[in-house]
Each structure stands twice: as structure tokens, then as C-alpha cells.
Design an enzyme around this catalytic site. Sequence first.
Site, PDB file in Angstrom:
ATOM      1  N   GLU A   4      15.474 -35.719 -17.181  1.00 45.05           N
ATOM      2  CA  GLU A   4      17.022 -36.495 -16.449  1.00 45.05           C
ATOM      3  C   GLU A   4      17.227 -35.688 -15.021  1.00 45.05           C
ATOM      4  O   GLU A   4      17.162 -34.337 -15.476  1.00 45.05           O
ATOM      5  CB  GLU A   4      18.059 -36.114 -17.620  1.00 45.05           C
ATOM      6  CG  GLU A   4      18.221 -35.290 -18.270  1.00 45.05           C
ATOM      7  CD  GLU A   4      19.419 -35.414 -19.789  1.00 45.05           C
ATOM      8  OE1 GLU A   4      19.725 -36.506 -19.103  1.00 45.05           O
ATOM      9  OE2 GLU A   4      19.833 -34.384 -20.194  1.00 45.05           O
ATOM     10  N   LYS A  58      27.150 -34.670 -25.857  1.00 54.07           N
ATOM     11  CA  LYS A  58      27.257 -33.989 -24.313  1.00 54.07           C
ATOM     12  C   LYS A  58      28.316 -32.805 -24.376  1.00 54.07           C
ATOM     13  O   LYS A  58      29.493 -33.308 -24.486  1.00 54.07           O
ATOM     14  CB  LYS A  58      28.817 -35.573 -23.851  1.00 54.07           C
ATOM     15  CG  LYS A  58      28.886 -35.706 -22.470  1.00 54.07           C
ATOM     16  CD  LYS A  58      29.042 -36.589 -22.192  1.00 54.07           C
ATOM     17  CE  LYS A  58      29.719 -36.557 -20.717  1.00 54.07           C
ATOM     18  NZ  LYS A  58      28.380 -36.388 -18.932  1.00 54.07           N
ATOM     19  N   TYR A  82      32.679 -33.192 -23.098  1.00 55.21           N
ATOM     20  CA  TYR A  82      33.771 -34.322 -22.660  1.00 55.21           C
ATOM     21  C   TYR A  82      33.116 -35.642 -22.697  1.00 55.21           C
ATOM     22  O   TYR A  82      32.420 -36.170 -23.146  1.00 55.21           O
ATOM     23  CB  TYR A  82      33.795 -33.409 -21.275  1.00 55.21           C
ATOM     24  CG  TYR A  82      32.173 -33.056 -20.859  1.00 55.21           C
ATOM     25  CD1 TYR A  82      31.324 -32.842 -21.398  1.00 55.21           C
ATOM     26  CD2 TYR A  82      32.106 -33.768 -19.042  1.00 55.21           C
ATOM     27  CE1 TYR A  82      30.192 -32.430 -20.402  1.00 55.21           C
ATOM     28  CE2 TYR A  82      31.141 -33.790 -18.295  1.00 55.21           C
ATOM     29  CZ  TYR A  82      29.569 -33.428 -19.153  1.00 55.21           C
ATOM     30  OH  TYR A  82      28.758 -33.771 -18.435  1.00 55.21           O
ATOM     31  N   LEU A 112      20.920 -37.070 -22.644  1.00 58.21           N
ATOM     32  CA  LEU A 112      21.664 -37.741 -23.341  1.00 58.21           C
ATOM     33  C   LEU A 112      21.624 -39.046 -22.581  1.00 58.21           C
ATOM     34  O   LEU A 112      20.993 -39.335 -21.893  1.00 58.21           O
ATOM     35  CB  LEU A 112      22.892 -37.307 -22.162  1.00 58.21           C
ATOM     36  CG  LEU A 112      24.008 -37.586 -22.503  1.00 58.21           C
ATOM     37  CD1 LEU A 112      24.599 -36.187 -23.092  1.00 58.21           C
ATOM     38  CD2 LEU A 112      25.452 -37.571 -20.680  1.00 58.21           C
TER      39      LEU A 112
HETATM   40  N1  PLP Z   1      21.735 -37.030 -18.483  1.00 59.39           N
HETATM   41  C1  PLP Z   1      23.184 -35.582 -18.177  1.00 59.39           C
HETATM   42  C2  PLP Z   1      22.395 -34.479 -18.111  1.00 59.39           C
HETATM   43  C3  PLP Z   1      24.802 -35.561 -17.330  1.00 59.39           C
HETATM   44  O1  PLP Z   1      25.014 -34.610 -17.750  1.00 59.39           O
HETATM   45  C4  PLP Z   1      25.270 -37.696 -17.764  1.00 59.39           C
HETATM   46  C5  PLP Z   1      26.174 -38.241 -16.903  1.00 59.39           C
HETATM   47  O2  PLP Z   1      26.690 -36.119 -16.825  1.00 59.39           O
HETATM   48  C6  PLP Z   1      24.091 -38.460 -17.861  1.00 59.39           C
HETATM   49  C7  PLP Z   1      22.775 -37.973 -18.528  1.00 59.39           C
HETATM   50  C8  PLP Z   1      24.523 -39.979 -17.632  1.00 59.39           C
HETATM   51  O3  PLP Z   1      25.396 -40.692 -18.776  1.00 59.39           O
HETATM   52  P1  PLP Z   1      26.528 -41.340 -18.423  1.00 59.39           P
HETATM   53  O4  PLP Z   1      25.760 -43.125 -17.839  1.00 59.39           O
HETATM   54  O5  PLP Z   1      27.188 -41.939 -19.919  1.00 59.39           O
HETATM   55  O6  PLP Z   1      27.549 -40.339 -16.974  1.00 59.39           O
END
Ligand code: PLP
Length: 281
Positions: free
Chosen positions: A180, A148, A33, A204
Site C-alpha cells: 500500500e 492504525k 489514531y 491497513l
Molecule cells: N494505509 C495506510 C498505511 C494509511 O496510513 C492510511 C491512512 O492514513 C490508509 C491506508 C488509508 O486509510 P483511510 O482511508 O482510512 O484514511
Amino acid sequence: MARTVFVNGEYLPESEGKVSIFDRGFLFADGVYEVSAVVNGKLVDYPAHMERLGRSLAELRMDWPCTREALDAMHAELIRRNSLSEGIIYMQVTRGAADRAFNFPKDKVKPTLIAFTQPMKLVDNPNAITGVKVVTTPDLRWARRDIKTVMLLASVLGKQEAYEKGCHEAWMVEDGFVTEGTSSNAYIVKDGKLITRGLSNEILAGCTRRALFRLAKEEGVEIVERKFTVEEAYAADEACLTSASQFVMPIVEIDGHRIGGGQPGPVVRKLRELFLAEAGA
Ligand code: PLP
């Protein structure tokens, strides 16, 4: 007014948006997603989200559900049909519907593609003025957090734990180091330097993180990509998290330890300001 959602090529009232009970996203979390922010009717960091989608699909050997141009058109059309000025677009692709078996379907099946909008206050988010609290919790996730996927149960449990403790986010911890947040990347500021874990399969690669790196460099804020411990976080001058729906969000408490005297600090406030300006707020 009911939303208009997108399901496999059709725009439908939300009550009519349905997928098969045999969908592999539903049965195995066999799907990926993306969440993109919308500010003043315009997508934020959209090309980065599409690039990451391509990578997630490739890593799971899944087909694109349609062309990139069709996905662009779908995002634009959902904004238009829902008169979305500020909020997010959620999109999900799964390996499709097939008789239940763990291995990939032998016969080619069409990927399932769904998307919907969610209005949200992103720019004037009151949390950004006060800053938010986080708790730490063990990282229970699998070894490919760089993809993701919709397999988010560890994040669901972590976020629930945070809410039950009166906090906004949980920072997940592995071997004493913060990986994170459950739905965000994690940062501390020490002596003016922004410290965050480097990219690997352990986290991620956030699109907001990528934008923040560029803005920080332009602003002359030094970035140090390294792991940091929970104790270091308690002793940080400032802390923040980033995600598509929260942008750059100041953190003022970690496990009950006040950060920066309990107020959002100057480095994080400046970076949020720069991010908002670039997003067209
Ligand atoms: N880390 C995780 C586990 C996430 O689920 C998300 C976003 O949903 C992020 C980091 C941040 O990613 P982004 O800045 O692309 O939304």
C-alpha cells in the site's frame, strides 16, 4: 486565529495543548489514531473510523479513553469551535503516562486523548485534476499493519523519499508485490477492473477503501482483491490511491512510467466523482 485543540477533556488554545514527557505514545509509539475528513462542516465516513478505532484499541489491549458518545461530541465541538468547513480531524489515544517500562503499567493509568483540526482543500484538490506521481520503495514496516498505530517511521521515510524524487506518494513493496502507500491504499485498473490487495495484517483496512468498494459495486465496476506486482502496475490502464484526506486520487506516473498516457483515466475519475457526491461536496 489560533486553533482550539482537545487534550484530555479540555478545549484549549493550541499553544496550551500539552502532554506528559512520560506519555507512552511519546516514549514507545504506544498509541493509535484516526483521521476523519470534514466536508461542508460534516464528517465523512465517521462511523467506519470509530469502528476501526475500536478494533485498533482492542488489538493493543488498550481502553477506550471515553464513551463513543463523548468522542462524537468532541468531533462536533472541534468543528464548531474552529469553524471548520473543509479539512481533517486528527485524534490520538495512547496508553497514558507512566514511569518508563516496556510492559503495560501495573497500576491503571488513564489513556491520553488528544485531537485537533487541520483545514485542507480536499474537494478542489488540484492534484486530482493532474493526477499524482508515485515511487516504489521497500516496505520496512512491522507485521501488524492492520492496526492504525502512531508508529509511522517507515512511512515517514517512504514519504520523504517520494518528495525528494518529486513525487506525491511512495508505494511500499514486499516480495515484488505492492502492499500500500505510506498513508493510503493502492489500486490499479486493468481492462475496466479495479485491482487491490485483499485485507490482512499486511495492510491497513482503509475506511475510504471500504466506501470505494461500495461505490464501485453500485457503479458496476468489478473489484478484484489480489496482490499486484510493480511490473503490473507499470502496465496498468489507470491507477489510484485512497485515504481519508485524499479521497480517490488518480495516479499518472509510477517510478517514471506513465500510466494511462499521463492523464487521470475514466474509471478513477468516475469513482472520485461518486465519492465527492456522497461526501456532500
Ligand atoms: N494505509 C495506510 C498505511 C494509511 O496510513 C492510511 C491512512 O492514513 C490508509 C491506508 C488509508 O486509510 P483511510 O482511508 O482510512 O484514511
